[in-house]
Design a protein around this motif. Structure first.
Motif, short mmCIF file in Angstrom:
data_model
loop_
_atom_site.label_atom_id
_atom_site.label_comp_id
_atom_site.label_asym_id
_atom_site.label_seq_id
_atom_site.Cartn_x
_atom_site.Cartn_y
_atom_site.Cartn_z
N ASP A 187 36.80 -29.54 -67.25
CA ASP A 187 38.34 -30.07 -66.84
C ASP A 187 38.23 -30.65 -68.27
O ASP A 187 39.63 -31.13 -68.83
N ALA A 188 37.15 -31.44 -69.01
CA ALA A 188 37.17 -31.76 -70.31
C ALA A 188 37.54 -31.17 -71.20
O ALA A 188 37.82 -31.79 -72.24
N GLY A 189 37.38 -30.06 -70.15
CA GLY A 189 38.24 -29.09 -72.29
C GLY A 189 36.86 -28.99 -73.14
O GLY A 189 37.80 -28.28 -74.60
N SER A 190 35.91 -28.78 -72.74
CA SER A 190 34.86 -28.82 -73.60
C SER A 190 33.87 -28.00 -73.07
O SER A 190 33.47 -28.99 -72.55
N VAL A 191 32.81 -27.38 -73.74
CA VAL A 191 31.45 -27.24 -73.24
C VAL A 191 30.37 -27.34 -74.48
O VAL A 191 30.79 -26.63 -75.77
N ALA A 192 29.58 -28.07 -73.89
CA ALA A 192 28.46 -28.16 -74.98
C ALA A 192 29.50 -28.23 -76.62
O ALA A 192 28.26 -27.56 -77.62
N GLY A 193 29.89 -29.03 -76.57
CA GLY A 193 30.45 -29.19 -77.84
C GLY A 193 31.84 -28.94 -78.46
O GLY A 193 32.21 -29.31 -79.32
N GLN A 194 32.11 -27.58 -78.11
CA GLN A 194 33.18 -26.46 -77.99
C GLN A 194 34.12 -26.50 -78.17
O GLN A 194 34.32 -27.02 -76.58
N ARG A 195 35.16 -27.06 -78.07
CA ARG A 195 36.94 -27.10 -77.40
C ARG A 195 36.99 -25.97 -76.90
O ARG A 195 37.15 -24.55 -77.69
N LEU A 196 36.86 -25.67 -76.08
CA LEU A 196 37.59 -25.09 -74.83
C LEU A 196 39.58 -24.79 -75.06
O LEU A 196 40.67 -25.51 -75.08
N GLY A 197 39.98 -23.59 -75.55
CA GLY A 197 41.21 -23.26 -76.11
C GLY A 197 41.61 -22.43 -77.21
O GLY A 197 41.23 -21.37 -77.71
N TYR A 198 43.07 -22.40 -77.46
CA TYR A 198 43.29 -21.39 -78.18
C TYR A 198 43.93 -21.69 -79.25
O TYR A 198 44.53 -22.99 -79.49
N VAL A 199 43.69 -21.03 -80.93
CA VAL A 199 43.44 -21.47 -82.13
C VAL A 199 44.41 -20.23 -82.79
O VAL A 199 43.66 -18.95 -83.23
N ASN A 200 45.65 -19.97 -83.29
CA ASN A 200 46.41 -19.12 -83.85
C ASN A 200 45.90 -18.24 -83.18
O ASN A 200 46.13 -17.06 -83.78
N GLY A 201 46.34 -18.37 -81.39
CA GLY A 201 46.18 -16.65 -80.51
C GLY A 201 44.61 -16.77 -80.27
O GLY A 201 44.50 -15.90 -79.37
N VAL A 202 43.85 -16.90 -80.81
CA VAL A 202 42.30 -16.88 -80.95
C VAL A 202 41.77 -17.46 -80.12
O VAL A 202 41.53 -18.74 -80.25
N ASP A 203 41.47 -16.63 -78.17
CA ASP A 203 40.86 -18.13 -77.47
C ASP A 203 39.45 -18.29 -78.36
O ASP A 203 38.63 -17.87 -78.60
N VAL A 204 38.76 -19.63 -78.56
CA VAL A 204 37.70 -19.95 -79.70
C VAL A 204 37.04 -20.93 -78.75
O VAL A 204 35.85 -21.23 -78.50
N GLY A 205 37.63 -20.54 -76.67
CA GLY A 205 36.30 -21.44 -76.03
C GLY A 205 35.29 -20.56 -75.64
O GLY A 205 34.40 -21.25 -74.82
N ILE A 206 35.47 -18.64 -75.10
CA ILE A 206 35.32 -18.13 -74.42
C ILE A 206 34.41 -17.80 -74.53
O ILE A 206 32.95 -18.00 -72.96
N SER A 207 33.46 -17.52 -75.34
CA SER A 207 31.85 -17.45 -75.80
C SER A 207 31.07 -18.80 -75.46
O SER A 207 30.01 -18.53 -74.22
N ALA A 208 31.77 -19.72 -75.60
CA ALA A 208 30.70 -21.03 -75.70
C ALA A 208 31.04 -21.05 -72.98
O ALA A 208 30.00 -21.49 -72.86
N LEU A 209 31.91 -20.55 -73.11
CA LEU A 209 32.08 -21.05 -71.84
C LEU A 209 31.09 -19.82 -70.78
O LEU A 209 30.85 -20.09 -69.94
N GLY A 210 30.87 -18.53 -71.47
CA GLY A 210 30.34 -17.54 -70.97
C GLY A 210 28.64 -18.07 -70.88
O GLY A 210 27.79 -17.76 -70.69
N ASP A 211 28.30 -18.40 -72.21
CA ASP A 211 26.97 -18.73 -73.05
C ASP A 211 26.37 -19.73 -71.43
O ASP A 211 25.02 -20.34 -71.53
#
Length: 122
Positions: free
Chosen positions: A71-95
């Motif tokens: 809900d805060a949009g951040s997991v372990a310091g990694q911002r969740l979301g997309y940058v240039n069409g790339v999901d930059v948070g999915i690995s942190a969320l999976g971990d």
């Protein structure tokens, strides 16, 4: 992955997976039974087994922390979301959901769930 599992179940005459949610953890009838007949080293789990209050509370707290991070949009310091069409948070969320090694203080929701449910066997 769940759709593939459901397709496999439907192919052998079983219904789709029924979610096992926090509201079911201590409710009789919330968990279906399971008997691994061919795997002699494992015991059966009777239908309607429930988690202990402590285990249910621990898993609920871990789930709550994970949901708050999402809900805060951040997991372990990694911002969740997309940058240039790339999901930059999915690995942190999976971990965070299924950690291997350091769980970064968010718990061990997926793996611990397996341990708790297996402990509900006879």
């Amino acid at each position: 992955m769940l759709n593939r599992y459901n397709a496999d179940r439907l192919a052998v005459g079983l219904g789709p997976v029924i979610p096992y949610q926090p509201s079911d953890w201590q409710t009789r009838g919330g968990l279906i039974g399971y008997d691994p007949r061919r795997l002699n080293q494992y015991s059966a789990r009777r239908a309607g087994a429930t988690m202990s209050p402590g285990e249910a509370r621990n898993l609920a707290n871990t789930r709550r922390r994970l949901m708050q991070a999402v809900d805060a949009g951040s997991v372990a310091g990694q911002r969740l979301g997309y940058v240039n069409g790339v999901d930059v948070g999915i690995s942190a969320l999976g971990d965070a959901v299924e950690p291997f090694g350091n769980n970064r203080g968010l718990g061990d929701y997926h793996n611990r769930g397996h341990v708790v449910i297996s402990g509900m066997s006879e």
